[in-house]
Motif scaffolding. Structure first.
Motif, PDB file in Angstrom:
ATOM      1  N   LEU A  12       0.872  -0.833   0.240  1.00 21.15           N
ATOM      2  CA  LEU A  12      -0.114  -0.497   0.198  1.00 21.15           C
ATOM      3  C   LEU A  12       0.959   1.452  -0.099  1.00 21.15           C
ATOM      4  O   LEU A  12       1.583   1.844   1.109  1.00 21.15           O
ATOM      5  CB  LEU A  12      -0.924   0.467   1.520  1.00 21.15           C
ATOM      6  N   ASN A  13       0.255   2.086  -0.786  1.00 23.88           N
ATOM      7  CA  ASN A  13       1.291   3.146  -0.658  1.00 23.88           C
ATOM      8  C   ASN A  13       0.504   4.553  -0.482  1.00 23.88           C
ATOM      9  O   ASN A  13      -0.968   4.581  -1.356  1.00 23.88           O
ATOM     10  CB  ASN A  13       1.749   3.494  -2.059  1.00 23.88           C
ATOM     11  N   GLY A  14       1.061   5.154  -0.441  1.00 21.71           N
ATOM     12  CA  GLY A  14       0.062   6.585   0.438  1.00 21.71           C
ATOM     13  C   GLY A  14       0.174   7.788  -0.663  1.00 21.71           C
ATOM     14  O   GLY A  14       0.548   7.937  -1.708  1.00 21.71           O
ATOM     15  N   PRO A  15      -0.290   8.632  -0.137  1.00 22.85           N
ATOM     16  CA  PRO A  15      -0.018   9.996  -1.143  1.00 22.85           C
ATOM     17  C   PRO A  15       0.956  10.550  -1.334  1.00 22.85           C
ATOM     18  O   PRO A  15       2.277  10.738  -1.220  1.00 22.85           O
ATOM     19  CB  PRO A  15      -0.262  11.387  -0.288  1.00 22.85           C
ATOM     20  N   ASN A  16       1.259  11.018  -2.990  1.00 27.10           N
ATOM     21  CA  ASN A  16       2.171  11.667  -3.556  1.00 27.10           C
ATOM     22  C   ASN A  16       3.181  10.309  -4.845  1.00 27.10           C
ATOM     23  O   ASN A  16       3.711  11.045  -5.459  1.00 27.10           O
ATOM     24  CB  ASN A  16       2.997  12.278  -3.218  1.00 27.10           C
ATOM     25  N   LEU A  17       2.676   9.745  -3.821  1.00 27.80           N
ATOM     26  CA  LEU A  17       3.857   7.737  -4.136  1.00 27.80           C
ATOM     27  C   LEU A  17       3.668   8.024  -5.857  1.00 27.80           C
ATOM     28  O   LEU A  17       4.634   7.639  -6.798  1.00 27.80           O
ATOM     29  CB  LEU A  17       3.096   6.830  -3.805  1.00 27.80           C
ATOM     30  N   ASN A  18       2.617   8.200  -6.085  1.00 27.45           N
ATOM     31  CA  ASN A  18       2.483   8.344  -7.831  1.00 27.45           C
ATOM     32  C   ASN A  18       3.305   9.170  -8.386  1.00 27.45           C
ATOM     33  O   ASN A  18       3.555   9.206  -9.829  1.00 27.45           O
ATOM     34  CB  ASN A  18       0.827   8.435  -8.198  1.00 27.45           C
ATOM     35  N   LEU A  19       3.714   9.955  -7.711  1.00 25.82           N
ATOM     36  CA  LEU A  19       4.947  11.295  -8.624  1.00 25.82           C
ATOM     37  C   LEU A  19       6.064  10.502  -8.659  1.00 25.82           C
ATOM     38  O   LEU A  19       7.302  11.355  -8.986  1.00 25.82           O
ATOM     39  CB  LEU A  19       4.598  12.110  -8.536  1.00 25.82           C
ATOM     40  N   LEU A  20       6.523   9.083  -8.339  1.00 25.98           N
ATOM     41  CA  LEU A  20       7.863   8.626  -8.087  1.00 25.98           C
ATOM     42  C   LEU A  20       8.311   8.722  -9.566  1.00 25.98           C
ATOM     43  O   LEU A  20       7.662   8.119 -10.490  1.00 25.98           O
ATOM     44  CB  LEU A  20       7.713   7.023  -7.927  1.00 25.98           C
ATOM     45  N   GLY A  21       9.921   8.954  -9.560  1.00 27.12           N
ATOM     46  CA  GLY A  21      10.436   8.786 -11.037  1.00 27.12           C
ATOM     47  C   GLY A  21       9.915  10.247 -11.107  1.00 27.12           C
ATOM     48  O   GLY A  21      10.858  10.295 -12.828  1.00 27.12           O
ATOM     49  N   ARG A  23       9.246  13.389 -10.562  1.00 30.48           N
ATOM     50  CA  ARG A  23       9.770  14.573  -9.911  1.00 30.48           C
ATOM     51  C   ARG A  23      10.657  14.194  -8.213  1.00 30.48           C
ATOM     52  O   ARG A  23      11.113  12.800  -7.599  1.00 30.48           O
ATOM     53  CB  ARG A  23       8.708  15.422  -9.039  1.00 30.48           C
ATOM     54  N   GLU A  24      12.114  15.329  -8.194  1.00 31.87           N
ATOM     55  CA  GLU A  24      12.697  14.762  -6.965  1.00 31.87           C
ATOM     56  C   GLU A  24      13.673  13.689  -6.807  1.00 31.87           C
ATOM     57  O   GLU A  24      13.775  12.580  -6.184  1.00 31.87           O
ATOM     58  CB  GLU A  24      11.920  15.387  -5.702  1.00 31.87           C
ATOM     59  N   PRO A  25      14.335  13.271  -8.196  1.00 30.82           N
ATOM     60  CA  PRO A  25      14.999  11.795  -8.538  1.00 30.82           C
ATOM     61  C   PRO A  25      15.981  12.231  -7.035  1.00 30.82           C
ATOM     62  O   PRO A  25      16.225  11.128  -7.365  1.00 30.82           O
ATOM     63  CB  PRO A  25      15.239  11.927  -9.780  1.00 30.82           C
ATOM     64  N   GLU A  26      16.514  13.382  -7.274  1.00 35.00           N
ATOM     65  CA  GLU A  26      17.847  13.157  -6.506  1.00 35.00           C
ATOM     66  C   GLU A  26      17.368  12.573  -4.821  1.00 35.00           C
ATOM     67  O   GLU A  26      18.571  12.175  -3.987  1.00 35.00           O
ATOM     68  CB  GLU A  26      18.850  15.261  -5.707  1.00 35.00           C
ATOM     69  N   LYS A  27      15.878  12.557  -4.798  1.00 33.76           N
ATOM     70  CA  LYS A  27      15.787  12.411  -3.288  1.00 33.76           C
ATOM     71  C   LYS A  27      14.996  10.859  -3.222  1.00 33.76           C
ATOM     72  O   LYS A  27      15.332  10.160  -2.475  1.00 33.76           O
ATOM     73  CB  LYS A  27      14.594  13.404  -2.662  1.00 33.76           C
ATOM     74  N   TYR A  28      14.487  10.677  -4.465  1.00 33.56           N
ATOM     75  CA  TYR A  28      13.446   9.258  -4.583  1.00 33.56           C
ATOM     76  C   TYR A  28      13.643   8.310  -5.874  1.00 33.56           C
ATOM     77  O   TYR A  28      13.427   7.392  -6.008  1.00 33.56           O
ATOM     78  CB  TYR A  28      11.667   9.641  -4.138  1.00 33.56           C
ATOM     79  N   GLY A  29      15.204   8.790  -6.563  1.00 35.50           N
ATOM     80  CA  GLY A  29      15.895   8.314  -7.157  1.00 35.50           C
ATOM     81  C   GLY A  29      14.543   8.333  -8.678  1.00 35.50           C
ATOM     82  O   GLY A  29      13.715   9.383  -8.740  1.00 35.50           O
ATOM     83  N   HIS A  30      14.918   7.212 -10.041  1.00 33.85           N
ATOM     84  CA  HIS A  30      14.803   7.138 -11.098  1.00 33.85           C
ATOM     85  C   HIS A  30      13.299   6.299 -11.400  1.00 33.85           C
ATOM     86  O   HIS A  30      12.204   6.095 -12.379  1.00 33.85           O
ATOM     87  CB  HIS A  30      15.582   7.150 -11.962  1.00 33.85           C
ATOM     88  N   ALA A  31      13.256   5.240 -10.360  1.00 32.33           N
ATOM     89  CA  ALA A  31      12.464   4.294 -10.297  1.00 32.33           C
ATOM     90  C   ALA A  31      10.886   4.801 -10.086  1.00 32.33           C
ATOM     91  O   ALA A  31      10.750   5.419  -9.770  1.00 32.33           O
ATOM     92  CB  ALA A  31      12.406   2.931 -10.021  1.00 32.33           C
TER      93      ALA A  31
END
Ligand code: CA2
Length: 154
Positions: A12-21, A23-31
């Motif tokens: 289960l994934n919460g808010p804003n994690l649909n944006l993974l890859g 925005r903010e790749p320096e923090k969350y990576g490119h995947a």
């Protein structure tokens, strides 16, 4: 004769994690979240489990999903995003889950702003993984697999 169903691991994934890859790749990576789902599915299926992977930006939807799977999931892996630091309601829902609970964060929440240091989820979780990037999700699925058959609460 009906085909026996395999046990399932719910991620289960919460808010804003649909944006993974995106925005903010320096923090969350490119995947992307789709990449994370594929990694988790591969791991769960190798371990003989189905994978149910979801994301929502709505807290009530997350609570309904936790209720829906509380008696059936072998494990719940949750990255509750910002709700980690705010939501007693998500913590209370998780407290009723019978399977293994793993809390995951892509970043090390303890090395970030002070408001991210406290998690409402940690003390209802069986295991916490922080700061391992997206491979932390796979580690979480592996943890659930490693606990199969181990009673969770006395
Ligand atoms: O490190 C994590 O996984 C977090 O749960 C991510 C949350 C944050 O509020 C937690 O403190 C730590 C934020 C999720 C936002 O995800 C984004 C991903 C890429 C681009 C923008 C947002």
């Amino acid at each position: 004769m009906s085909t026996p169903t395999r046990p399932s691991i719910v991620v289960l994934n919460g808010p804003n994690l649909n944006l993974l890859g995106e925005r903010e790749p320096e923090k969350y990576g490119h995947a992307t979240l789709a990449d994370v789902e594929a990694m988790c599915r591969e791991c769960a299926e190798r371990g003989g489990h189905d994978l149910d992977f979801r994301q929502t930006n709505h807290e009530g939807v997350m609570i309904d999903w936790i209720h829906e799977v509380r008696h059936t999931a072998a494990g719940v892996v949750i990255n509750a995003g910002g709700w980690t630091h705010t939501s007693v309601a998500i913590r209370d829902a998780l407290a009723n889950v019978e399977g293994t609970i793993v809390e995951v964060h892509i970043t090390d929440i303890h090395a970030r702003e002070e408001f991210r240091h406290f998690s409402f989820i940690t003390d209802v979780a069986d295991h916490v993984i922080v700061g391992r990037g997206v491979p932390g999700y796979v580690e979480a699925v592996e943890f659930v697999l490693s606990r199969e058959g181990v009673p969770r609460r006395p």
